[in-house]
Design an enzyme around this catalytic site. Structure first.
Site, PDB file in Angstrom:
ATOM      1  N   ARG A  83       8.572  52.446 -39.057  1.00  0.00           N
ATOM      2  CA  ARG A  83       8.403  51.255 -39.892  1.00  0.00           C
ATOM      3  C   ARG A  83       7.421  51.476 -41.044  1.00  0.00           C
ATOM      4  NH1 ARG A  83       7.246  46.521 -35.777  1.00  0.00           N
ATOM      5  NH2 ARG A  83       6.128  48.242 -34.804  1.00  0.00           N
TER       6      ARG A  83
ATOM      7  N   ASN B 280      11.811  46.382 -35.742  1.00  0.00           N
ATOM      8  CA  ASN B 280      12.355  47.045 -34.554  1.00  0.00           C
ATOM      9  C   ASN B 280      13.142  46.016 -33.757  1.00  0.00           C
ATOM     10  OD1 ASN B 280      11.125  49.482 -35.082  1.00  0.00           O
ATOM     11  ND2 ASN B 280       9.427  49.185 -33.658  1.00  0.00           N
TER      12      ASN B 280
END
Length: 758
Positions: A20, A38
Site C-alpha cells: 500500500r 487491502n
C-alpha cells in the site's frame, strides 16, 4: 485536461509487504488521485489522472514491486471519472469474505534494519526485535485476516508515539509493518534458568553470549520456535548436546554471522552463495572445507555442512558479539515439531539446556528452518518451511470445491485448494507421535480460520496405517465427505507436474524408501508412465524381503542379507565371510534366514532406498542407522571421494521386461571382499550403475518429459551423474524448484490429482 479512472485488482503476496505505501508513493509521485485498500483477495486500487500519468503508474505496478511482494494476477478496468476527488488516500482494510490473499512468509532482517541496530544514534540500536515492511515475522505471528496488528501476536503491545508516527506515515518504510516496535513499547528479552525461572540480568543477550562461550547449551527463542545452540568449535559442547538430546550422529546445522565467516567453513558455487545469503535464509548444504575450524562431531562422516546466516536481529546481535559459529538445531524431541512454548521447552528439554534466552512475543504458528541444496545451479528443497512456506499458487481455473490433501506419514505437509488458490503448509513432520498430530491439526485449523474454509473433499495416501490417512478417513465418515486415494509414488511424480502445471504423460522415476503399492507390497523403485488420470508401472526394482519389517530400515544389514539369500544358499552366505564382517553370529543368521524363507515378518519391497542402504552396509559404511537417510548420505560422501567420476564396475540392468534385476550387483558384492579397490571407488561405481540404468530406460521412452522424485533423488552424486549423461533428455527434465523432492511433496501431488478429476 483529459482524465481517466482505472480500477486495479492485484492478487498474490501483496499484504504485509509494504504494497500500500508503494502504491501511495507512486500515485502521489504521478499526481494521481484515488485510493488503495487491502481486502480479502489482495489489493484494490482506484487511480485517476491523465493517460501519461496512468501509464507511468502501471509500469511501476508491473515492474518495480516491493522486495517481498509477488503478484500472481493484475487486472485493470476502466471506471467513471470522479471529478470531486482531490487526493490519493489509503483506506482501512475490508473484511475477509471469500479470502484469496496469499500469506506472506517470514523474512530475514533487511540491510536497513541491520544498520539501525548497529547505529548508536538510532532509537533501534541493539534492539533485537527491529523490523520494517521489508523484513521480519509474518506467518509466525498471524492469527487471522486481514493482516492488521490486532490480528497478530503484536496485539498486546501498544505502540509508543514515535512508533505510531512511523506506522502511520505512508512514506516511512515502517508504514503498517505490523510487528513494528522499539525498546520503549515492544517485546523484550529475558534470561531464564533451565527450569524456566526468570533470572534478573542487566543484558540478557550479553549474558547468553557469556554462557555460550563457556560451552553451555542454550535454548534461544526465535521466529518460529526455539533453537538449541552451542559453540560449534567446541568438541565438548557439541558432544554434550548430542549426549543430552540423544542424537548421536545426525548432522547439526551451523549458523555464522555473515558470508565472510561462512567462507572459512565451506566452499560453494555462486548459486549456493546466493541461496545462503537470500532473504529466505534457508539452511544451505555446502561442501565442507577441511579447515579444522569446527568440532568434528558437528557432521560426522558427512562431507556437507548445513549452514545458515542470521535471520533475526536476535541472532545477528548474538553472533556479532560472540564472534564464533554456533550449532543451531531445532528444539524438539526426535520426530516432534519445533517447540514454541516455554512450558513445553522446560517439560521436554529442561534436562538438555543450561539456560534459556526467552522473549515475550508469542509464536502463533510454529515454523522450522528450511533446508535446501543446490545441484547444477538449481535449488532442491529438502524442507520447505520458514521463509518459503506457506506456499500459495494461483490456479488456472476455479477449484470445484474446497479440497484438502493430507500428505504422507513422514515429512508431512498439508495442501488446500479453494477458489483459484492452492496453499501448501510449512513442514509439519513425522506423524508418529501425539505432538506432531496436534501440530497437524493446529496447522489445518489455522489455515481454515484464516481463509474461513470448510473442507468439502479429502485426498489421502493408499496406506491405511498412515496417521494422515486415518485422520482423513475418520473425518470423511463423520461428515460424509468424498475421499480420494492416490498411490504414494504416483503422488511424488504428480507433485513435480503440479509445479509445472503439467497434465500430460511423463516418464516418472520415483525412488524412495517405502510406499504402499497397488498390490499391497512396499514399493520404492518405480518407473512409471504417469499423468493426472493415472499411471502404468513400467519397471521396478526386483522385490526383496525386508527381514524384520521396520527393523530392516534401522538395520541395513538385514537388507544386505536378504539380497544374498535371494541368490545364494544359507551355506554359501555363511562361507562368503560377510556375516562375520556384519557382526552377525551364526544363530542370528539362521533365524534371519528362516524369517526370510518363510516370510515371517518379512514383507517384500522394491525400494531403491533400501538398496542404497544395503550397498552402504556392504561397503562397511553403516550397519545400523541413527536417522532417516543416514546410509545414503554416508554412501554419497564416500562416492564424492572417488577421483574417477567415470568408474564403471557394477551393473544394474533394466531388461526388456518390467523387472530391474539386482542379481549382477549382488554377485559382484559377494566378491567385494577380495577386491583391492577402495570404498570410494565402489560407492561411485554403484551410483554410476544406478544412473546408467535410468538413462538407458529414458532412451526407451524418448517422447515423454522426465520427472525424478523421491528421497533417493536427494543424492547429489546421482543427480550430477544424470546431468552429465542424460544428453538430449535434459531438455525434457521437469526439475522441482519449489517442491520438496522427498515426502514433503506428497500433499501437492495428491491435490493436483484431485483438481484434475473435475
Amino acid at each position: 485536461m483529459s482524465l481517466r479512472r482505472q480500477h486495479y485488482r492485484i492478487l498474490g503476496t501483496v499484504q504485509g509487504v509494504g504494497f500500500r505505501p508503494f502504491v501511495y508513493r507512486h500515485a502521489t509521485e504521478n499526481a494521481l488521485t484515488g485510493n488503495v485498500l487491502n481486502d480479502a483477495n489482495g489489493v484494490a486500487i482506484e487511480v485517476q489522472g491523465t493517460p501519461g500519468q496512468l501509464a507511468a503508474f502501471e509500469d511501476a505496478m508491473r515492474n518495480q514491486l516491493p522486495p517481498l511482494a509477488k503478484v500472481d494476477h493484475l487486472s485493470i478496468e476502466e471506471h467513471p471519472v470522479n471529478r470531486d476527488e482531490a487526493q490519493f488516500t489509503i483506506l482501512e482494510s475490508s473484511g475477509k469474505q471469500d479470502a484469496q490473499v496469499a500469506l506472506a512468509t517470514d523474512k530475514a532482517s533487511c540491510d536497513d534494519c541491520l544498520n539501525d541496530i548497529r547505529n548508536p544514534d538510532s532509537r533501534y540500536f541493539n534492539y533485537p526485535f527491529t523490523n520494517c515492511t521489508n523484513c521480519g515475522p509474518r506467518y509466525t505471528i498471524i492469527r487471522d485476516l486481514p493482516y492488521d496488528r490486532p490480528n497478530t501476536a503484536m496485539a498486546g503491545f501498544r505502540m509508543c508515539p514515535e512508533c505510531a508516527r512511523e506506522y502511520k506515515d505512508p512514506l516511512n518504510r515502517r508504514y503498517h509493518a505490523q510487528p513494528v516496535s522499539c525498546p520503549h513499547c515492544g517485546p523484550q528479552l529475558s534470561w531464564r534458568k533451565s527450569n524456566g525461572q526468570p533470572i534478573a540480568v542487566t543484558d540478557p543477550l550479553l549474558h547468553c553470549c557469556t554462557q555460550l562461550a563457556k560451552g553451555k547449551i542454550i535454548a534461544i527463542k526465535g521466529l518460529g520456535g526455539y533453537h538449541l545452540m552451542c559453540d560449534a568449535t567446541s568438541d565438548l559442547a557439541v558432544d554434550t548436546l548430542r549426549r543430552r538430546k540423544r542424537r548421536p550422529s545426525k548432522p547439526l546445522a551451523v549458523m555464522v554471522k555473515d558470508r565472510a565467516s561462512a567462507e572459512g567453513l565451506v566452499k560453494g558455487t555462486p548459486e549456493e552463495w546466493a541461496m545462503l545469503c537470500s532473504q529466505e535464509r534457508p539452511i544451505t548444504l555446502m561442501r565442507t572445507l577441511d579447515s579444522g575450524a569446527l568440532a568434528p562431531s558437528v557432521a560426522p562422516g558427512i562431507d556437507r555442512l548445513g549452514l545458515f546466516l542470521p535471520y533475526t536481529p536476535i541472532h545477528q546481535l548474538l553472533l556479532e558479539r560472540l564472534e564464533r559459529p554456533l550449532v543451531a538445531t531445532s528444539a524438539n524431541l526426535s520426530g516432534e515439531p519445533v517447540i514454541t512454548e516455554l512450558s513445553q521447552l522446560v517439560d521436554k528439554l529442561g534436562h538438555v539446556v543450561d539456560g534459556i534466552l526467552d522473549h515475550d512475543r508469542p509464536i502463533l504458528n510454529a515454523c522450522d528452518d528450511s533446508v535446501v541444496q543446490v545441484v547444477g545451479g538449481r535449488p532442491q528443497w529438502w524442507r520447505l518451511a520458514r521463509g518459503v512456506a506457506p506456499q500459495t499458487e494461483r490456479l488456472a481455473t476455479q477449484a470445484g470445491c474446497t479440497t484438502l490433501a493430507v500428505g504422507a506419514q513422514q515429512k508431512n505437509r498439508l495442501a488446500l485448494a479453494f477458489g483459484q488458490r492452492a496453499i501448501t503448509s510449512p513442514h509439519i513432520g513425522d506423524l508418529d507421535n501425539l505432538a506432531t498430530e496436534g501440530y497437524f491439526e493446529h496447522t489445518l485449523s489455522q489455515l481454515q480460520r484464516i481463509y474461513d474454509l470448510k473442507v468439502e473433499r479429502l485426498v489421502t495416501d493408499l496406506h491405511p496405517g498412515y496417521g494422515s490417512s486415518q485422520w482423513a478417513q475418520n473425518l470423511a465418515r463423520r461428515r460424509e465427505l468424498p475421499l480420494l486415494q492416490v498411490q504414494h509414488h504416483h503422488a511424488h511424480i504428480l507433485a513435480v507436474m503440479a509445479e509445472h502445471q503439467y497434465t500430460n504423460k511423463v516418464l516418472g522415476f520415483a525412488f524412495d524408501g517405502t510406499g504402499l503399492g497397488d498390490d499391497g507390497q512396499m514399493w520404492g523403485g518405480e518407473v512409471m508412465l504417469a499423468d493426472t488420470r493415472g499411471y502404468t508401472r513400467l519397471h521396478y526394482l526386483k522385490p526383496f524381503r525386508l527381514i524384520g519389517g521396520e527393523q530392516a530400515i534401522k538395520h541395513p544389514v538385514r537388507v544386505a542379507l536378504s539380497l544374498m539369500f535371494q541368490h545364494y544358499s544359507l551355506e554359501e552366505v555363511q562361507a562368503s565371510g560377510w556375516p562375520q564382517k556384519f557382526g552377525i553370529k551364526d544363530m542370528a543368521l539362521k533365524n534371519m534366514h528362516l524369517m526370510w524363507q518363510r516370510g515371517i515378518n518379512a514383507p517384500y519391497s522394491s525400494s531403491m532406498g533400501r538398496l542404497f542402504d544395503a550397498m552402504a552396509c556392504f561397503l562397511q559404511l553403516c550397519r545400523e542407522t541413527d536417522f532417516d537417510g543416514q546410509a545414503g548420505m554416508l554412501l554419497e560422501a564416500a562416492a564424492e571421494q572417488c577421483p574417477d567420476r567415470e568408474v564403471n564396475l557394477l551393473s544394474l540392468p533394466a531388461s526388456i521386461g518390467p523387472i530391474i534385476d539386482t542379481a549382477p550387483l549382488v554377485h559382484q558384492m559377494m566378491t567385494l571382499g577380495h577386491s583391492k579397490l577402495d570404498t570410494a571407488t565402489w560407492a561411485r561405481a554403484f551410483v554410476n550403475a544406478v544412473a546408467q540404468m535410468m538413462v538407458s530406460l529414458m532412451a526407451r521412452y524418448p517422447d515423454y518429459p522426465v520427472v525424478l522424485s523421491g528421497g533417493v533423488m536427494m543424492n547429489r552424486c546421482l543427480l550430477e551423474r544424470l546431468q552429465a549423461t542424460m544428453g538430449e533428455h535434459q531438455a525434457r527434465w521437469l526439475w522441482p524448484e519449489r517442491t520438496a523432492v522427498n515426502d514433503g511433496s506428497i500433499a501437492q501431488g495428491q491435490l493436483w490429482y484431485a483438481l484434475n478429476q473435475e
